[in-house]
Write a protein that holds these residues in place. Structure first.
Motif, PDB file in Angstrom:
ATOM      1  N   ALA A 124      14.864 -21.105 -17.330  1.00  0.00           N
ATOM      2  CA  ALA A 124      14.056 -21.306 -17.086  1.00  0.00           C
ATOM      3  C   ALA A 124      12.544 -21.278 -17.306  1.00  0.00           C
ATOM      4  CB  ALA A 124      14.115 -23.005 -17.184  1.00  0.00           C
ATOM      5  N   ALA A 125      11.912 -21.054 -17.705  1.00  0.00           N
ATOM      6  CA  ALA A 125      10.003 -20.125 -16.867  1.00  0.00           C
ATOM      7  C   ALA A 125       9.611 -21.584 -15.854  1.00  0.00           C
ATOM      8  CB  ALA A 125       9.370 -20.846 -17.723  1.00  0.00           C
ATOM      9  N   ASP A 126       9.898 -22.331 -15.867  1.00  0.00           N
ATOM     10  CA  ASP A 126       9.557 -22.918 -14.307  1.00  0.00           C
ATOM     11  C   ASP A 126      10.430 -23.057 -13.487  1.00  0.00           C
ATOM     12  OD1 ASP A 126      11.020 -24.634 -15.851  1.00  0.00           O
ATOM     13  OD2 ASP A 126       9.931 -26.284 -15.600  1.00  0.00           O
ATOM     14  N   THR A 127      12.188 -24.224 -13.296  1.00  0.00           N
ATOM     15  CA  THR A 127      12.742 -23.926 -12.287  1.00  0.00           C
ATOM     16  C   THR A 127      13.975 -22.560 -11.748  1.00  0.00           C
ATOM     17  OG1 THR A 127      13.958 -25.318 -13.692  1.00  0.00           O
ATOM     18  CG2 THR A 127      12.649 -26.599 -12.699  1.00  0.00           C
TER      19      THR A 127
END
Ligand code: FAD
Ligand code: AMP
Lengths: 257, 350
Positions: A124-127
């Motif tokens: 995932a891009a964020d986490t």
């Protein structure tokens, strides 16, 4: 081919990240939202496979109600239907996310029949947890290959390629049903057309509300890394700066004097 | 005793750099808690690589001896580690933050029903453990509580320094090589490497280049990359770009620098017409120096660049190549006033 793609809504941060005063979230008041480029490629791949071989595609996301936007984006480029696992805005950890996705896949397969292929982003891009796809595959006892940049679907099997450590490529061959997590570079995603957007707007979204649970890691807060504090030296304006640039290239040793 | 297991990747009988970083973290944790660091190595050359780990603080290397695991098979490798967790009861299993490190450990986590923290930069042992890990490829840090009987972690690449002088088996302390035959289910061998292709040789690779000339939206077209190619050629470097240029099809994705592209660490990165979005910067911030060429003096790239030229790259880049050629030929400087007048700076690409 019946294909399910999982995507995650994330803020489209620009030049710098601003946190909320309590340090718990990114301040998204002035930001748009998107999904990881890896996931955009997963969506595109699902659409292409169904275009070439028939069948249907679905997109699934777990997130707050606003995440409908990302589901409609996916349907605008050709995904057939969408499933929203609606949260109250609290962050689900990767264990809870995978559990909710697994439960939904089981329920979907009981009514719609089995998925041949489950597509995920590599991370995932964020986490950047690097694990939701693997957890789903293990729970469903299906083979998985991750980090894929080329995928060929044959009759009942897939051939997938990813970058090998130290350069070059390595190949995997898996029987279907299978799980694949992909990286950007797999394909060049199309832009949605206006009719595509209109069609996506009118489609129903199936909704469920999974229970929040926590296994870890448990977020305590977010921080920005310390700035390296580089002071930029302006070498000049326009083409007149060329001699100063070449002086610099010589000084730092990338050009012989 | 709080034992820590480290999954060590290796090629040609030598441990990979990212695995050494995992060993450094494991060593610092056992220094705090008491206990020993044990390695697990799988595949051809495992024993040889294991012997070399003495200087990195390893006392026991578990070497998986099973030909069926000779070719990379993440689920089967994870099964071997899961069995070793049962046998050795470690407080943690740590891997390097490589594709394989993250993948194998996620398989271990999934099959043993434990949480896993990826890309950890710092750990403090307590009850429960606290850790700091990277989000957004390192543009953001998360402080977290991590409660588990066995702590599964991968270490963020290139954050933890490795003592290079410790590399090499000369004078290494004795290390016990413990051959180990795990139970292997056929199902766990379904996802495995069945073929390989060697890397292309010849062209200077973007990942290795000493100078990288990067182009962004400001370049404006695939054709306009010719001037960047020319500059890179004169400097013995390679051309890369932002996601905007790969999404537009001006360059192949293999040229993309950033969070979902390549991480580069050249001596010089020349960022032309690139705004400096955080997802781009994580891919180039390891460059020794950054030179930005941008029409906008307020673009975020100015906050990370060491040097900048404010101006239109379509004028500035050709002027730099012309100046390099002029000096190489030993010619006197050419007046540049006319050039600036004929094409005003700040022009948007046509
Ligand atoms: C999850 C995620 C992952 C991402 N991964 C990546 C990634 O791996 N790599 C990546 O690059 N991006 C990535 N992005 C996209 C990123 O957020 C930016 O959108 C992108 O980097 C912007 O590219 P750019 O700088 O070329 O374009 P822009 O942001 O549009 O900037 C163009 C710049 O060019 C300047 N300019 C314009 N004309 C000229 C001229 N004639 N001369 C000189 N300067 C000029 C402008 O002043 C401006 O600063 C990702 C985004 C997300 C959400
Ligand atoms: N909230 C979510 N909703 C849907 N899919 C998700 C979600 N979180 C993660 N995923 C999927 O799992 C992949 C890996 O995520 P992660 O393990 O969190 O890095 C992502 O690229 C998505 O495809």
């Amino acid at each position: 081919m019946e294909i399910l793609v999982c995507v995650k809504r994330v803020p489209a941060t620009g030049g710098r990240i601003v946190l909320t005063p309590d340090g718990q979230e990114i301040d998204t008041r002035y930001l748009g939202f998107t999904v990881s480029p890896h996931e955009e490629c997963a969506v595109e791949e699902a659409v292409r496979i169904v275009e070439a071989q028939g069948g249907s595609s679905a997109v699934l996301t777990l997130g707050p109600v606003a995440t409908e936007e990302q589901l409609r984006d996916a349907m605008a480029v050709g995904i057939d239907r969408a499933i929203l696992l609606e949260t109250d805005g609290r962050e689900f950890d990767p264990v809870a996310t995978a559990a909710a996705i697994v439960e939904t896949i089981r329920a979907q397969e009981a009514t719609h029949g089995p998925f041949d292929l489950l597509l995920f982003g590599n991370e995932a891009a964020d986490t950047g947890d690097f694990q939701v796809g693997i957890r789903v595959a293990v729970a469903l006892d299906r083979p998985i290959v991750t980090g894929i940049k080329s995928l060929t679907v044959l009759d009942g099997t897939i051939v997938a390629r990813r970058e090998a450590p130290g350069g070059g490529w390595e190949t995997y061959e898996l029987p279907l049903p299978a799980v694949v997590s992909v990286k950007e570079g797999l394909n060049l995603p199309r832009y949605p057309s206006v009719p595509g957007r209109l069609r996506a707007k009118r489609k129903e979204i199936e909704r469920f509300a999974p229970a929040w649970s926590q296994a870890g890691p448990l977020k305590l807060g977010l921080r920005l890394p310390e700035e390296q504090g580089a002071q930029v030296e302006i070498l000049g304006r326009g083409p007149n700066a060329a001699p100063a640039v070449v002086d610099l290239l010589v000084r730092i040793g990338v050009l012989a004097s | 005793m709080s034992r820590i297991l480290v999954f060590v990747e290796h090629t040609a009988g030598e441990a990979e750099r990212l695995s050494l970083e995992a060993l450094v973290l494991a060593g610092s944790l056992t220094a705090a808690t008491g206990g020993a660091v044990e390695a697990i190595l799988v595949g051809p050359g495992a024993a040889e690589a294991g012997i070399g780990l003495g200087v990195h603080g390893v006392r026991t290397a578990h070497v998986v001896a099973d030909d069926r695991l000779g070719s990379y098979a993440p689920a089967a490798w994870a099964a071997a580690i899961a069995e070793l967790i049962e046998a050795r009861s470690p407080v943690a299993v740590i891997a390097g933050g490589s594709d394989r490190g993250n993948e194998v450990l996620a398989h271990v986590a999934a099959r043993t029903g434990r949480p896993m923290a990826a890309n950890v930069v710092d750990v403090s042992v307590g009850d429960p453990w606290r850790l700091t890990r990277q989000r957004w490829a390192g543009s953001l840090l998360e402080d977290a509580q991590f409660d588990a009987d066995v702590h599964l972690l991968t270490v963020a690449p290139h954050v933890i320094p490795v003592d290079e002088s410790a590399v090499g088996p000369v004078g290494a302390p004795a290390i016990a090589i413990s051959p180990y035959a795990p139970t292997v289910r056929d199902r766990d061998l379904v996802g495995r490497v069945t073929g390989r292709e060697a890397p292309d040789v010849g062209a200077i690779s973007l990942a290795e280049a000493k100078v990288v000339v990067g182009g962004g939206r400001g370049v404006g077209s695939a054709e306009a990359f010719a001037t960047l190619e020319e500059l890179a050629g004169l400097l013995g470097g390679a051309v890369g770009g932002s996601r905007v240029v790969t999404s537009a099809g001006w360059r192949p994705h293999s040229d993309q620098i950033g969070q979902t592209g390549l991480r580069i660490a050249p001596d010089l990165y020349v960022a032309c017409g690139i705004s400096g979005a955080i997802q781009h910067i994580v891919g180039c911030k390891a460059a020794k120096r950054i030179l930005a060429i941008n029409t906008d003096p307020d673009s975020p790239i100015m906050g990370v660049a060491d040097y900048a030229v404010i101006g239109d790259l379509h004028q500035v880049v050709p002027a730099i190549t012309a100046e390099i050629r002029r000096r190489a030929a030993g010619r006197p400087p050419r007046p540049t006033m006319e050039v600036t007048r004929s094409t005003p700076p700040g022009r948007e690409p046509g």
